[in-house]
Design a protein around this motif. Structure first.
Motif, short mmCIF file in Angstrom:
data_model
loop_
_atom_site.label_atom_id
_atom_site.label_comp_id
_atom_site.label_asym_id
_atom_site.label_seq_id
_atom_site.Cartn_x
_atom_site.Cartn_y
_atom_site.Cartn_z
N PRO A 87 -4.24 -6.99 -3.12
CA PRO A 87 -4.20 -5.65 -2.51
C PRO A 87 -2.81 -5.02 -2.62
CG PRO A 87 -4.16 -7.34 -0.82
CD PRO A 87 -4.37 -8.06 -2.11
N THR A 88 -2.79 -3.67 -2.47
CA THR A 88 -1.53 -2.93 -2.47
C THR A 88 -1.40 -2.19 -1.14
OG1 THR A 88 -2.46 -0.87 -3.32
CG2 THR A 88 -1.86 -2.57 -4.94
N PHE A 89 -0.29 -1.52 -0.96
CA PHE A 89 -0.08 -0.79 0.29
C PHE A 89 -1.13 0.30 0.48
CE2 PHE A 89 1.63 3.31 -1.09
CZ PHE A 89 2.03 3.05 -2.39
N PRO A 127 3.67 -7.46 -7.29
CA PRO A 127 2.65 -7.57 -6.23
C PRO A 127 2.84 -6.51 -5.15
CG PRO A 127 3.62 -9.72 -6.75
CD PRO A 127 4.46 -8.69 -7.46
N GLY A 128 1.73 -6.02 -4.63
CA GLY A 128 1.78 -5.09 -3.51
C GLY A 128 1.86 -3.63 -3.89
N VAL A 129 2.16 -3.35 -5.14
CA VAL A 129 2.20 -1.97 -5.61
C VAL A 129 1.43 -1.87 -6.92
CG1 VAL A 129 4.41 -1.41 -4.51
CG2 VAL A 129 4.38 -2.33 -6.84
N GLU A 130 1.03 -0.65 -7.27
CA GLU A 130 0.31 -0.46 -8.51
C GLU A 130 1.27 -0.23 -9.67
OE1 GLU A 130 -2.61 2.47 -6.31
OE2 GLU A 130 -3.44 1.92 -8.27
N ALA A 131 0.74 -0.34 -10.87
CA ALA A 131 1.54 -0.09 -12.07
C ALA A 131 2.14 1.31 -12.03
CB ALA A 131 0.68 -0.26 -13.32
N ASP A 132 1.40 2.28 -11.47
CA ASP A 132 1.90 3.66 -11.38
C ASP A 132 3.23 3.72 -10.65
OD1 ASP A 132 -1.18 5.61 -11.06
OD2 ASP A 132 -0.73 3.83 -12.24
N ILE A 141 2.96 9.01 -6.10
CA ILE A 141 3.52 7.81 -6.73
C ILE A 141 4.79 7.41 -6.00
CG2 ILE A 141 4.59 6.95 -8.86
CD1 ILE A 141 2.66 8.73 -10.43
N ASN A 142 4.88 6.13 -5.62
CA ASN A 142 6.06 5.60 -4.94
C ASN A 142 7.15 5.37 -5.97
OD1 ASN A 142 7.96 4.27 -3.45
ND2 ASN A 142 6.67 2.51 -2.93
N THR A 143 8.24 6.10 -5.85
CA THR A 143 9.33 5.98 -6.82
C THR A 143 10.51 5.20 -6.28
OG1 THR A 143 10.23 8.11 -6.13
CG2 THR A 143 8.67 8.13 -7.98
#
Length: 940
Positions: A71-73, A114-119, A256-258
């Protein structure tokens, strides 16, 4: 002399590959390929081709980013996030590990956090790199990344988004606004309103991108839309108010988390050394033969193989994918280099299905196959069609070899296609489509909405990068080796007509033409669109001209065949007289057409100096060589006279009567738009642009171009257009003043250079000024001017110095143009056409000097070409409702020739000259000379 400024170093470039997106998209785009062991390879094949294309572009840093398991955030924020996604298909799951192995072996870093998406990983790296002055290309098909797009500048790098399926590119705020209706900073708000069915994010019901963009432009932001929700009327307003509670969450999910904490930064993503043995083993295992050849420096792939049953399938092969020295475009979509699946259309049901498919697509590529190369006489043999890359159809209509399968009736098939081609709302795409427009028109199919031509896209994008035929373009821009005509029809004496080619082979060849045309458009279109000035040249000049030229060619021009036969007889008598004179001068007979015999006679027997040599260092007998020694002996001049007469007879007086079309009674030349890099049109079969105008014999030939009874020939010719363009570009006050006053420009130049009143200028002084005016445009130096005027080199140098002292703006323009050419590698026309100069930095001084001369001349020649093309488009539009009264029949350099009813001549001249004058806004007026006569010579 000031030193040339040091060019700014090229910015570093980072390519971030959305690996998960690539794998899924390649899996769904490509056919289900497999290796000999039965292991699935389709998605893997697409990803590998994309990676090879990316590495061919030699980026400084590359990362292949994939989603980590777990899973991710976002799952914590919204448990239903992506809950409706089906599990990964088994065939796709089996290709994930080998994909990673190949990526690693290529030396590309794979990132999983882990925890975040590739985006989020891609977004963080992109912003960090841009802040560090690195240009970033995000290679993906995910629209969410549009929120990151920005132009580079002020020390910061740009962030561009390349859609690998469509080939489109977003690299500025303007490009994002054009696509989405909002700037990058509002893309998140747009996505929040629309929602995302793939990620299971519900948006406002019935709110598409246009509605969302409208609200955001009206109210400024998502917060503004929320605040003004009560102002939105109707059902959509109710839907908006119902969605208000979830819109802030939507915005958080699509943002998108930058700011992801990463162990590696952009500078840590340099390519590692390839693991060649690991790659060799992997490519061999999965059957990637061309990748193996490329790895080992081998040859191109084999030709495609055909399958039966009405389809030609290239599944399981790598035919047509040799990349070798080819350089595909940035972010090449794997589907644009993948095998194609082609269908032979033999039934009414198949044809109806394809008509529906083409109409639904909104755009399609097409090509025709014929039994000859003359589009004004050839018989239609078949039509090929494509609406998506990799899938095309061939509709055979005239294959008549023994045992050929039954084909659809020609008239019935064309009746089914006619509404498609006549619909201006359906965009048609061709490769050198003017030929096909001729063929279809002659078979009763008028084409509206001819929107794109890949030959012209390539030509405008870079006229000198490659040839612009389909085979060359496919090799350069797709890394694709096409099936050649000889492979299906044979060659030489054994070559058969296309109507005799077996349908299976014909489909493989013909359907590929339409397919590759569509692929090339997908690859070239975005590249051209990224250069607004070039896009305008393509859209406003070249594309509108295609159908204008098709009409001019179809109009043709009337020829007085009997007059030409009389001229041939006269030329033949004079050739015999020249032969006799040459024999007398030589003291023996010899073959005037044999360079070997001419050289032996002139240089060995008569001991004349060999002033001009061939590239191999041998004495030459060409025109330049004979001119160089013509003052030393009478014989070279007689040989030149003989050759001039022979050329006129063989090229025009003998040949033109044989080229009269039996159906129209006219001669029809063919104009080539992608010939000269300057944009000048070329005339072929026959070439009507090289008929001498300054000789009596040339003018006699023009007398054979006649008007039919009741009509006249009208000529409209730009006066000194390149000199006027020189005045415009140089802004020299003296030249501008001379043209604005309407004075004889050569006499005015002579008056300036020699310090005399205009009425005191002698004929020789005017001739010298004319030679300088035109010579400087073509880069002529003191040596050339001296030879042209028959004066000493020192005197010629004095003339040039005087000229520049009186016209300093011209000197400054020439130096400025040379400098710009050195800095940029190209020069431009007034309208933005780009003219590349490949030898501008050559070590060879001769090549470099030639490039500098071209740099000065090309903007003038190119602008003149653009101007007359614009004029032709304008005049053709005016003639649209007057084609019974007048026809445009010829274009020759700066001249347009018409055929018109005698009582319509005055109106035609008034309209044509006005439109020619209005084709450009220069600092000096454009002047058009016009004339009327029963034949071309009288009118000119």
């Amino acid at each position: 002399m000031n030193a040339s400024p040091t060019p700014a170093p090229a910015r570093r470039r980072l390519v971030l590959i959305d690996g998960s997106s690539y794998l899924y998209r390649a899996f769904h785009a490509l056919p289900p390929l497999s290796n000999e062991a039965g292991e699935p390879t389709g998605a893997l094949f697409g990803v590998v081709n994309m990676l090879r294309a990316t590495l061919n572009e030699k980026p400084d840093y590359v990362a292949f980013v994939v989603d980590a398991p777990g899973p991710t955030f976002r799952d914590e924020m919204y448990p239903q996030y992506k809950a409706n996604r089906p599990p990964m298909p088994d065939d796709l799951r089996a290709q994930v590990q080998p994909m990673c192995e190949i990526v690693e072996a290529l030396g590309i870093t794979i990132l999983r956090v882990p925890g975040v998406e590739a985006d989020d990983v891609i977004g963080t790296l992109a912003l960090r790199a841009a802040r560090d002055g690195i240009d970033v290309t995000i290679s993906t098909g995910d629209k969410d990344f549009a929120q990151l797009v920005r132009s580079g500048g002020d020390g910061g790098g740009g962030i561009a988004l390349v859609n690998t399926m469509s080939g489109s590119r977003l690299d500025s705020e303007a490009s994002v606004v054009e696509k989405f209706g909002v700037p990058p900073g509002r893309v998140v708000d747009l996505l929040a309103l629309m929602g995302d069915a793939i990620d299971n994010i519900p948006g406002v019901d019935k709110c598409g991108p246009k509605t969302a963009a409208k609200w955001l432009n009206e109210y400024g932001s998502l917060d503004g839309v929320i605040a003004h929700a009560d102002a939105v009327k109707g059902k959509i307003g109710d839907n908006l108010r119902a969605a208000l509670p979830r819109l802030p969450l939507n915005r958080a999910l699509v943002t998108i988390n930058t700011e992801v904490a990463l162990e590696q930064g952009p500078a840590d993503l340099a390519l590692r050394e390839r693991h060649v043995e690991a790659l060799r083993a992997l490519y061999a295992r999965y059957g990637f033969k061309q990748a193996l050849r490329e790895l080992d420096g081998g040859a191109a792939a084999d030709a495609p193989a055909a399958a039966g049953d009405g389809r030609v399938s290239m599944r399981g092969t790598e035919a047509g994918h040799a990349r070798g020295a080819a350089k595909p475009l940035d972010g090449l979509d794997p589907a644009l280099a993948a095998p194609g699946e082609y269908e032979t259309v033999l039934t009414r049901e198949q044809l109806e299905a394809w008509v529906a498919r083409l109409r639904q697509a909104g755009a399609f590529a097409f090509d025709t196959e014929t039994d000859g190369l003359d589009p004004l006489q050839a018989r239609l043999v078949g039509v090929s069609l494509a609406a998506e890359p990799g899938r095309a159809a061939y509709l055979p209509l005239g294959h008549d070899y023994p045992g050929a399968p039954a084909q659809l009736d020609l008239d019935a098939a064309l009746a089914a296609l006619r509404p498609l081609f006549a619909d201006p709302g359906l965009r048609k795409i061709g490769q050198h489509g003017k030929f096909d427009l001729h063929v279809l028109r002659r078979h009763g199919v008028e084409v509206a909405g001819y929107a794109d031509d890949t030959m012209l896209e390539s030509f405008v994008y870079n006229a000198t990068a490659t040839r612009h035929d389909m085979d060359s373009l496919a090799k350069r821009y797709l890394g694709y080796d096409t099936v050649k005509y000889e492979q299906v029809a044979g060659k030489g004496a054994k070559q058969i007509a296309f109507s005799q080619v077996a349908l299976e082979d014909a489909t493989r060849y013909a359907a590929e033409d339409a397919d590759v045309t569509l692929r090339l458009h997908r690859a070239l279109g975005p590249k051209l669109a990224a250069e607004p000035a070039l896009e305008r040249v393509y859209r406003e000049i070249e594309m509108p001209l295609v159908q204008v030229l098709e009409r001019v060619e179809a109009n043709g021009v009337m020829i007085d065949a009997e007059e030409l036969r009389r001229q041939s007889a006269d030329l033949n008598k004079r050739m015999l007289a020249a032969q006799q004179k040459a024999t007398e001068l030589a003291g023996r007979s010899f073959n005037l057409d044999s360079p070997k015999q001419v050289c032996a006679l002139l240089y060995e027997e008569l001991k004349l100096p060999a002033l001009v040599k061939t590239p191999t260092g041998q004495p030459s007998a060409n025109e330049e060589a004979l001119e160089a020694i013509a003052e030393l002996h009478e014989l070279p001049r007689v040989i030149l006279e003989y050759r001039g007469l022979a050329k006129l007879r063989s090229t025009y007086t003998d040949k033109l009567p044989e080229m009269i079309n039996p159906h129209t009674g006219r001669v029809h030349t063919s104009y080539h738009q992608a010939g000269a890099a300057t944009g000048r049109l070329a005339s072929n079969d026959p070439n009507l642009q090289n008929i001498p105008i300054r000789t009596d014999d040339g003018r006699r030939i023009r007398q054979a171009f006649v008007a039919p009874p009741g009509r006249r020939i009208v000529s409209c010719d730009y006066s000194q257009i390149e000199l006027r363009i020189m005045a415009h570009l140089s802004e020299d006050e003296g030249l501008l003043r001379a043209f604005e006053s309407g004075a004889d420009i050569h006499r005015a130049t002579a008056a300036e250079v020699f310090g005399k009143a205009m009425d005191q200028v002698s004929a020789n002084e005017r001739r010298a000024a004319k030679a300088i005016n035109f010579g400087l445009m073509y880069g002529m130096g003191a040596f050339g001017l001296a030879r042209n005027l028959g004066i000493g080199r020192g005197e010629a140098q004095d003339y040039i110095a005087l000229y520049f002292s009186r016209y300093p703006g011209v000197r400054d323009f020439m130096e400025r143009t040379r400098q710009q050419a050195r800095e940029r590698g190209y020069v431009e026309t007034v309208f933005g056409r780009r003219l590349y100069l490949e030898n501008i930095h050559a070590r060879n001084a001769g090549l470099r000097a030639g490039a500098e001369r071209a740099a000065i001349n090309a903007p003038m020649q190119g602008t003149a070409a653009d101007i007359i093309k614009r004029a032709m488009v304008s005049i053709d539009a005016w003639l649209a409702e007057r084609r019974e009264r007048a026809l445009m029949v010829l274009q020759v350099h700066d001249e347009l020739v018409f055929e018109a009813d005698a009582d319509f001549v005055d109106e035609l001249i008034a309209q044509a000259t006005a439109r020619m004058a209005a084709a450009a806004e220069l600092r000096v007026p454009l002047v058009i000379d016009s004339g009327v006569g029963d034949n071309w010579d009288q009118a000119h």
